[in-house]
Design a protein around this motif. Sequence first.
Motif, PDB file in Angstrom:
ATOM      1  N   ARG A 296       0.813  -1.224   0.000  1.00  5.43           N
ATOM      2  CA  ARG A 296       0.000   0.000   0.000  1.00  5.43           C
ATOM      3  C   ARG A 296       0.843   1.269   0.000  1.00  5.43           C
ATOM      4  O   ARG A 296       0.340   2.346  -0.325  1.00  5.43           O
ATOM      5  N   LEU A 297       2.106   1.130   0.343  1.00  7.76           N
ATOM      6  CA  LEU A 297       3.033   2.254   0.221  1.00  7.76           C
ATOM      7  C   LEU A 297       3.668   2.309  -1.171  1.00  7.76           C
ATOM      8  O   LEU A 297       4.589   3.087  -1.405  1.00  7.76           O
ATOM      9  N   ARG A 298       3.180   1.440  -2.059  1.00  9.96           N
ATOM     10  CA  ARG A 298       3.657   1.362  -3.443  1.00  9.96           C
ATOM     11  C   ARG A 298       5.148   1.054  -3.513  1.00  9.96           C
ATOM     12  O   ARG A 298       5.921   1.711  -4.203  1.00  9.96           O
ATOM     13  N   GLN A 299       5.514   0.035  -2.772  1.00  8.65           N
ATOM     14  CA  GLN A 299       6.886  -0.477  -2.796  1.00  8.65           C
ATOM     15  C   GLN A 299       6.812  -1.961  -3.191  1.00  8.65           C
ATOM     16  O   GLN A 299       6.970  -2.849  -2.362  1.00  8.65           O
ATOM     17  N   PRO A 300       6.535  -2.247  -4.470  1.00 11.38           N
ATOM     18  CA  PRO A 300       6.249  -3.622  -4.892  1.00 11.38           C
ATOM     19  C   PRO A 300       7.398  -4.600  -4.673  1.00 11.38           C
ATOM     20  O   PRO A 300       7.167  -5.737  -4.268  1.00 11.38           O
ATOM     21  N   ALA A 301       8.632  -4.170  -4.946  1.00  8.50           N
ATOM     22  CA  ALA A 301       9.755  -5.099  -4.785  1.00  8.50           C
ATOM     23  C   ALA A 301       9.922  -5.494  -3.328  1.00  8.50           C
ATOM     24  O   ALA A 301      10.098  -6.680  -3.000  1.00  8.50           O
ATOM     25  N   GLU A 302       9.868  -4.494  -2.433  1.00 14.93           N
ATOM     26  CA  GLU A 302      10.014  -4.777  -1.001  1.00 14.93           C
ATOM     27  C   GLU A 302       8.834  -5.609  -0.489  1.00 14.93           C
ATOM     28  O   GLU A 302       8.992  -6.494   0.352  1.00 14.93           O
ATOM     29  N   SER A 303       7.640  -5.334  -1.023  1.00 13.53           N
ATOM     30  CA  SER A 303       6.454  -6.071  -0.593  1.00 13.53           C
ATOM     31  C   SER A 303       6.543  -7.543  -0.988  1.00 13.53           C
ATOM     32  O   SER A 303       6.275  -8.432  -0.167  1.00 13.53           O
ATOM     33  N   THR A 304       6.891  -7.816  -2.219  1.00 16.76           N
ATOM     34  CA  THR A 304       6.978  -9.214  -2.665  1.00 16.76           C
ATOM     35  C   THR A 304       8.108  -9.949  -1.957  1.00 16.76           C
ATOM     36  O   THR A 304       7.997 -11.148  -1.694  1.00 16.76           O
ATOM     37  N   ARG A 305       9.180  -9.219  -1.613  1.00 15.44           N
ATOM     38  CA  ARG A 305      10.258  -9.842  -0.832  1.00 15.44           C
ATOM     39  C   ARG A 305       9.750 -10.242   0.554  1.00 15.44           C
ATOM     40  O   ARG A 305      10.038 -11.344   1.047  1.00 15.44           O
ATOM     41  N   ALA A 306       8.981  -9.359   1.185  1.00  7.35           N
ATOM     42  CA  ALA A 306       8.420  -9.670   2.497  1.00  7.35           C
ATOM     43  C   ALA A 306       7.431 -10.830   2.401  1.00  7.35           C
ATOM     44  O   ALA A 306       7.376 -11.701   3.285  1.00  7.35           O
ATOM     45  N   LEU A 307       6.646 -10.877   1.326  1.00  8.37           N
ATOM     46  CA  LEU A 307       5.698 -11.972   1.141  1.00  8.37           C
ATOM     47  C   LEU A 307       6.426 -13.293   0.963  1.00  8.37           C
ATOM     48  O   LEU A 307       5.992 -14.339   1.486  1.00  8.37           O
ATOM     49  N   ASP A 308       7.544 -13.266   0.264  1.00  9.46           N
ATOM     50  CA  ASP A 308       8.347 -14.473   0.085  1.00  9.46           C
ATOM     51  C   ASP A 308       8.903 -14.951   1.426  1.00  9.46           C
ATOM     52  O   ASP A 308       8.904 -16.152   1.726  1.00  9.46           O
ATOM     53  N   LEU A 309       9.359 -14.010   2.260  1.00  7.39           N
ATOM     54  CA  LEU A 309       9.853 -14.369   3.601  1.00  7.39           C
ATOM     55  C   LEU A 309       8.719 -14.938   4.453  1.00  7.39           C
ATOM     56  O   LEU A 309       8.930 -15.865   5.245  1.00  7.39           O
ATOM     57  N   ALA A 310       7.518 -14.378   4.299  1.00  5.62           N
ATOM     58  CA  ALA A 310       6.361 -14.905   5.031  1.00  5.62           C
ATOM     59  C   ALA A 310       6.111 -16.358   4.651  1.00  5.62           C
ATOM     60  O   ALA A 310       5.824 -17.200   5.513  1.00  5.62           O
TER      61      ALA A 310
END
Length: 411
Positions: free
Chosen positions: A265-279
């Motif tokens: 939602r902060l429009r940081q797609p690369a960081e978001s998908t990285r966090a989702l992968d860690l999840a």
Amino acid sequence: MAVNAALKQKMLDLGLTQDELAAQMNIALLEITGRPGEVSARTVRNLLNGATRRPIGRTCAALEAVFGCPTRDSGFDPPRTAAPAEDPVHRRTFLVAATGTAAAGATRRLRLGQLDTNRFHLEYTRLLHDDSQLGGARSVEHRAVELATRIQSSLAGGGASERIQRQLYRLASEVTCLAAFAAIDASAPQRARTHLDHAFTLAGLARDAESMYRVWDHLMLTSSQRENHAEAAAGAEVMKRSSVARRDPLYASLGHMRRANALARLRQPAESTRALDLAAKTFALAPREDSSSWISFYSRSEFDALSSYVWTALGQHDRAESCLHRTLAAIPSGMIRNKALYTAHLSLAQARQGEVELACATGRRAYGMLPPDSGSQRTANTLAITRQVIQATGTKEPEVVSWIEESRRWT
């Protein structure tokens, strides 16, 4: 012997281990008969593994009291002789006695013990069940606040060991978090924050890392509802760096998941998908045995549901839809509020892909799942957004136009 899947699911819904169910059944028998029950973990094990198919007598009464339904609804064979219908007045009298005994006991006896804690916990499990059905109903929120107040009042007079004190402060924090979550589901984040300020203090008095983590999780949700996604991301960072997250990969996974959502939602797609992968990676490391704590809600179906929120925020609505189909295929049937909420999100994902007629049918199904006294404003808000997306297509199809008008009455 076949495993009693219905009973297992009811235990999961209330977060009860075999030992805890035995304890709750014994409390119920004390309330019903005036004498302590003798239900053991072995008794529960026989109920679960199918060795006992038709519980009778005290065991039957205790099961019905704990789960609030006939034993056949818990996967057992019906009694050979049907019992007469229970007098509603008698049942209300029993429930009042069951919920009032702990408070009365605090004044009758100077010392609080494990029995008092167990009685309070039985009330809490009933509230959890009602919340899973009704969502953010004010009745659930008010009852949770009232229960937390009685727990604290019982502690105010002293007379409890340090162990009992910590158990009761932890329980008071969990009950207050339940009140906060009811407010969150009602889309009232400011009211939820007030509850969580109180829950934070109680978790500190309990010196309990899991309770503190739960408060941070709900605080992050209130930040997200208020569109303060930077604060939500910071709260998720606290969650994933907490001591309990370092010990248990399931807690670590939820922290990464919450952070992925905020970053999307902060429009940081690369960081978001990285966090989702860690999840996903930490979720895969989590032990598979049932957890009796609050974190047990974070199942595979919930993981997929929360992943769908991330993909939605990233604009990948096809991936969001795929996640939601997996969620709805696996979610327990008793979790009515969540089933309706995720069905509404499925409708929104379909609408955003241009599948307008399908979205209408799915949205109607979502609304039909909600009980008349449901307080799940999150579901209503999602359906309202779905209507806006469908209206924006400019379609003149009669069935769709009719659905748009119909859905105005829901939201």
